[in-house]
Design a protein around this motif. Sequence first.
Motif, PDB file in Angstrom:
ATOM      1  N   SER A  45       0.827  -1.205   0.000  1.00  0.00           N
ATOM      2  CA  SER A  45       0.000   0.000   0.000  1.00  0.00           C
ATOM      3  C   SER A  45       0.865   1.260   0.000  1.00  0.00           C
ATOM      4  O   SER A  45       0.602   2.217  -0.733  1.00  0.00           O
ATOM      5  CB  SER A  45      -0.912  -0.004   1.230  1.00  0.00           C
ATOM      6  OG  SER A  45      -1.631   1.211   1.322  1.00  0.00           O
ATOM      7  N   ALA A  46       1.927   1.242   0.814  1.00  0.00           N
ATOM      8  CA  ALA A  46       2.845   2.382   0.837  1.00  0.00           C
ATOM      9  C   ALA A  46       3.535   2.561  -0.512  1.00  0.00           C
ATOM     10  O   ALA A  46       3.746   3.691  -0.977  1.00  0.00           O
ATOM     11  CB  ALA A  46       3.888   2.184   1.939  1.00  0.00           C
ATOM     12  N   LEU A  47       3.882   1.441  -1.162  1.00  0.00           N
ATOM     13  CA  LEU A  47       4.481   1.519  -2.494  1.00  0.00           C
ATOM     14  C   LEU A  47       3.512   2.145  -3.490  1.00  0.00           C
ATOM     15  O   LEU A  47       3.899   2.997  -4.306  1.00  0.00           O
ATOM     16  CB  LEU A  47       4.886   0.122  -2.964  1.00  0.00           C
ATOM     17  CG  LEU A  47       5.360   0.001  -4.419  1.00  0.00           C
ATOM     18  CD1 LEU A  47       6.584   0.874  -4.667  1.00  0.00           C
ATOM     19  CD2 LEU A  47       5.656  -1.456  -4.765  1.00  0.00           C
ATOM     20  N   GLY A  48       2.245   1.740  -3.427  1.00  0.00           N
ATOM     21  CA  GLY A  48       1.258   2.344  -4.313  1.00  0.00           C
ATOM     22  C   GLY A  48       1.114   3.828  -4.080  1.00  0.00           C
ATOM     23  O   GLY A  48       1.043   4.619  -5.044  1.00  0.00           O
ATOM     24  N   THR A  50       3.405   5.787  -2.881  1.00  0.00           N
ATOM     25  CA  THR A  50       4.653   6.412  -3.335  1.00  0.00           C
ATOM     26  C   THR A  50       4.645   6.593  -4.850  1.00  0.00           C
ATOM     27  O   THR A  50       5.047   7.652  -5.367  1.00  0.00           O
ATOM     28  CB  THR A  50       5.857   5.546  -2.913  1.00  0.00           C
ATOM     29  OG1 THR A  50       5.830   5.360  -1.500  1.00  0.00           O
ATOM     30  CG2 THR A  50       7.162   6.205  -3.312  1.00  0.00           C
ATOM     31  N   ILE A  51       4.201   5.561  -5.576  1.00  0.00           N
ATOM     32  CA  ILE A  51       4.118   5.668  -7.038  1.00  0.00           C
ATOM     33  C   ILE A  51       3.139   6.770  -7.431  1.00  0.00           C
ATOM     34  O   ILE A  51       3.391   7.559  -8.361  1.00  0.00           O
ATOM     35  CB  ILE A  51       3.703   4.319  -7.646  1.00  0.00           C
ATOM     36  CG1 ILE A  51       4.803   3.275  -7.415  1.00  0.00           C
ATOM     37  CG2 ILE A  51       3.424   4.460  -9.137  1.00  0.00           C
ATOM     38  CD1 ILE A  51       4.421   1.880  -7.860  1.00  0.00           C
ATOM     39  N   ALA A  52       2.008   6.849  -6.710  1.00  0.00           N
ATOM     40  CA  ALA A  52       1.019   7.881  -7.014  1.00  0.00           C
ATOM     41  C   ALA A  52       1.594   9.286  -6.846  1.00  0.00           C
ATOM     42  O   ALA A  52       1.378  10.171  -7.683  1.00  0.00           O
ATOM     43  CB  ALA A  52      -0.209   7.705  -6.109  1.00  0.00           C
ATOM     44  N   VAL A  53       2.347   9.496  -5.773  1.00  0.00           N
ATOM     45  CA  VAL A  53       2.978  10.808  -5.555  1.00  0.00           C
ATOM     46  C   VAL A  53       4.016  11.078  -6.634  1.00  0.00           C
ATOM     47  O   VAL A  53       4.138  12.204  -7.148  1.00  0.00           O
ATOM     48  CB  VAL A  53       3.622  10.860  -4.146  1.00  0.00           C
ATOM     49  CG1 VAL A  53       4.480  12.113  -3.987  1.00  0.00           C
ATOM     50  CG2 VAL A  53       2.544  10.825  -3.072  1.00  0.00           C
ATOM     51  N   ALA A  54       4.762  10.032  -7.032  1.00  0.00           N
ATOM     52  CA  ALA A  54       5.806  10.214  -8.045  1.00  0.00           C
ATOM     53  C   ALA A  54       5.224  10.616  -9.399  1.00  0.00           C
ATOM     54  O   ALA A  54       5.858  11.357 -10.159  1.00  0.00           O
ATOM     55  CB  ALA A  54       6.628   8.934  -8.180  1.00  0.00           C
ATOM     56  N   GLY A  66      -6.311   4.777  -5.105  1.00  0.00           N
ATOM     57  CA  GLY A  66      -6.469   3.766  -6.144  1.00  0.00           C
ATOM     58  C   GLY A  66      -5.189   2.999  -6.405  1.00  0.00           C
ATOM     59  O   GLY A  66      -5.202   1.761  -6.501  1.00  0.00           O
ATOM     60  N   TYR A  67      -4.063   3.717  -6.510  1.00  0.00           N
ATOM     61  CA  TYR A  67      -2.780   3.050  -6.707  1.00  0.00           C
ATOM     62  C   TYR A  67      -2.475   2.116  -5.532  1.00  0.00           C
ATOM     63  O   TYR A  67      -2.039   0.968  -5.715  1.00  0.00           O
ATOM     64  CB  TYR A  67      -1.663   4.083  -6.835  1.00  0.00           C
ATOM     65  CG  TYR A  67      -1.433   4.594  -8.238  1.00  0.00           C
ATOM     66  CD1 TYR A  67      -0.502   3.990  -9.071  1.00  0.00           C
ATOM     67  CD2 TYR A  67      -2.134   5.688  -8.724  1.00  0.00           C
ATOM     68  CE1 TYR A  67      -0.279   4.460 -10.358  1.00  0.00           C
ATOM     69  CE2 TYR A  67      -1.936   6.163 -10.006  1.00  0.00           C
ATOM     70  CZ  TYR A  67      -1.005   5.553 -10.820  1.00  0.00           C
ATOM     71  OH  TYR A  67      -0.793   6.015 -12.090  1.00  0.00           O
ATOM     72  N   ALA A  68      -2.679   2.622  -4.313  1.00  0.00           N
ATOM     73  CA  ALA A  68      -2.356   1.833  -3.119  1.00  0.00           C
ATOM     74  C   ALA A  68      -3.224   0.581  -3.042  1.00  0.00           C
ATOM     75  O   ALA A  68      -2.728  -0.527  -2.776  1.00  0.00           O
ATOM     76  CB  ALA A  68      -2.536   2.692  -1.870  1.00  0.00           C
ATOM     77  N   SER A 113      12.081  10.823  -6.669  1.00  0.00           N
ATOM     78  CA  SER A 113      10.974  11.707  -6.334  1.00  0.00           C
ATOM     79  C   SER A 113      11.447  12.861  -5.462  1.00  0.00           C
ATOM     80  O   SER A 113      12.304  12.680  -4.587  1.00  0.00           O
ATOM     81  CB  SER A 113       9.882  10.936  -5.580  1.00  0.00           C
ATOM     82  OG  SER A 113       9.439   9.835  -6.337  1.00  0.00           O
ATOM     83  N   PRO A 114      10.916  14.074  -5.680  1.00  0.00           N
ATOM     84  CA  PRO A 114      11.229  15.179  -4.779  1.00  0.00           C
ATOM     85  C   PRO A 114      10.606  14.953  -3.405  1.00  0.00           C
ATOM     86  O   PRO A 114       9.498  14.419  -3.302  1.00  0.00           O
ATOM     87  CB  PRO A 114      10.588  16.397  -5.476  1.00  0.00           C
ATOM     88  CG  PRO A 114       9.517  15.816  -6.343  1.00  0.00           C
ATOM     89  CD  PRO A 114      10.005  14.471  -6.766  1.00  0.00           C
ATOM     90  N   GLN A 115      11.320  15.336  -2.360  1.00  0.00           N
ATOM     91  CA  GLN A 115      10.873  15.169  -0.977  1.00  0.00           C
ATOM     92  C   GLN A 115      10.557  13.701  -0.679  1.00  0.00           C
ATOM     93  O   GLN A 115       9.627  13.372   0.049  1.00  0.00           O
ATOM     94  CB  GLN A 115       9.651  16.031  -0.679  1.00  0.00           C
ATOM     95  CG  GLN A 115       9.911  17.525  -0.824  1.00  0.00           C
ATOM     96  CD  GLN A 115       8.702  18.357  -0.504  1.00  0.00           C
ATOM     97  OE1 GLN A 115       7.576  17.884  -0.545  1.00  0.00           O
ATOM     98  NE2 GLN A 115       8.932  19.618  -0.178  1.00  0.00           N
ATOM     99  N   GLY A 116      11.362  12.814  -1.264  1.00  0.00           N
ATOM    100  CA  GLY A 116      11.121  11.390  -1.068  1.00  0.00           C
ATOM    101  C   GLY A 116      11.312  10.938   0.361  1.00  0.00           C
ATOM    102  O   GLY A 116      10.540  10.127   0.869  1.00  0.00           O
ATOM    103  N   ALA A 117      12.332  11.473   1.031  1.00  0.00           N
ATOM    104  CA  ALA A 117      12.597  11.066   2.417  1.00  0.00           C
ATOM    105  C   ALA A 117      11.430  11.423   3.328  1.00  0.00           C
ATOM    106  O   ALA A 117      11.046  10.637   4.205  1.00  0.00           O
ATOM    107  CB  ALA A 117      13.883  11.725   2.912  1.00  0.00           C
ATOM    108  N   GLU A 118      10.843  12.584   3.133  1.00  0.00           N
ATOM    109  CA  GLU A 118       9.708  12.998   3.956  1.00  0.00           C
ATOM    110  C   GLU A 118       8.504  12.086   3.703  1.00  0.00           C
ATOM    111  O   GLU A 118       7.761  11.749   4.634  1.00  0.00           O
ATOM    112  CB  GLU A 118       9.341  14.447   3.636  1.00  0.00           C
ATOM    113  CG  GLU A 118       8.235  15.019   4.495  1.00  0.00           C
ATOM    114  CD  GLU A 118       8.604  15.076   5.969  1.00  0.00           C
ATOM    115  OE1 GLU A 118       7.694  14.976   6.797  1.00  0.00           O
ATOM    116  OE2 GLU A 118       9.809  15.211   6.276  1.00  0.00           O
TER     117      GLU A 118
END
Length: 442
Positions: A45-48, A50-54, A66-68, A113-118
Amino acid sequence: MSDLVALLLTPFLAACLFVGMHTWLGLQVLRRKVVFADLALAQLSALGGTIAVAVGHPPGSLGGFGYAFALTLFGAGVLTLTRRVSAQVGQEAVIGIVYVVATAVAILVVDRSPQGAEHVKRMLVGDILTVSVPDLLKLLLIYGLVGLSHALFYRQLLTTAANSAVLPGRKSTMLWDFLFYATFGLVVTSSVALAGVLLVFSFLIIPAVIGFLFSTKITVALGLGWSAGVVASLLGFTASVTFDLPTGATMVVTFAGTLLVAAILKVLFFAAPTSKRLNRWRLAVASGITILVAVFAQGMWLMIHPAGDQPLLAFVEDKMGLGPELFLSEAERRVFHEAYQTERHHRAEVERLGQLERDARWRGQMLREDELRRASSFQQTYNEMGRGERFVQDHLRALARRRGRWIVGIPITALSSLGLYLLYCAWRPNFAAGRSQTLVET
């Protein structure tokens, strides 16, 4: 006070919802012996998300959900279909592979991704304090639908969970497995975005484990799990507000503490009558051994490296007000106390400025940008000055410990060794009696 209650009421109600649904799912997870399925699905779910934000969807949007959920549903299918090989390699192995791969892919996506660590931090620990009334209504709708489906088919779900290792090839088993994992994934997807992976895992497993500690009946275990989860959530919110700590991480710790207390109560007061006395004796001896080993290690470390960190010795000095004065000259003592008082003053100023900012935030009166910059500048200055005073204290403390390393280290090492030997002598006959008693009961 009323502002604080208003701020925490919605997040606390959300935590109660999490406890209510996740405890039920956690009991089924424990019956299936797939404890880490939650972590695998939560990571998918977290990966989904993350992909959505990217790809441009804002966090918390419908597209991100939806992605998650799509990736979580994929994971549900994988866990269902791999039951045929679980007899050879074990279901937990498949779950571990899913978790590791999902984590690795998330890292690859975050790297671009920008601000990936956050974003990763938010996915891990979440921010339950940001739960709003619309979020609460969405949770009620989703959990209501999942609860209704489980209420309609609870016999099939519980039977499949109890016999999952015995019926690996039947289509009906796969159907109920997929229903469980799909609804499980829907719940995880909706909760990870708000509470984070770690806290969601705590909501799922710890109350269920507490319930099963005291009863194998699903209804009794569910009631106990709900009660323990609500109490742990309340303690987590209280500790977070009182000590100004991150709420998600604090709640995970309070859940763990609640589990520890429940385990101690089970061993000491709810075990078989013939085992209670022996369990209390074992706990007392284990506590004594832990303390004596820590004291022995501290004494050895003091003699080997007196200038290094001495955590146990520093704790005793702080609580008893001893300090390093015994091994310092009069002039050195004066310098040490001056540095200590000055450092305390600077620390109090830093805390005062931080408290002003927190009070303004709780009241909803945000400080102006120039006020924030000025407070931050003062805090940084006081921190730097306090660091200099701590350097003086650390230097004199290390000097005192080098002078007293043998005077203090040898006695506490010898006394702790003697204590360990006496405990060993007292433990042997009771251990033998307990072993004989266990064999008789078996």
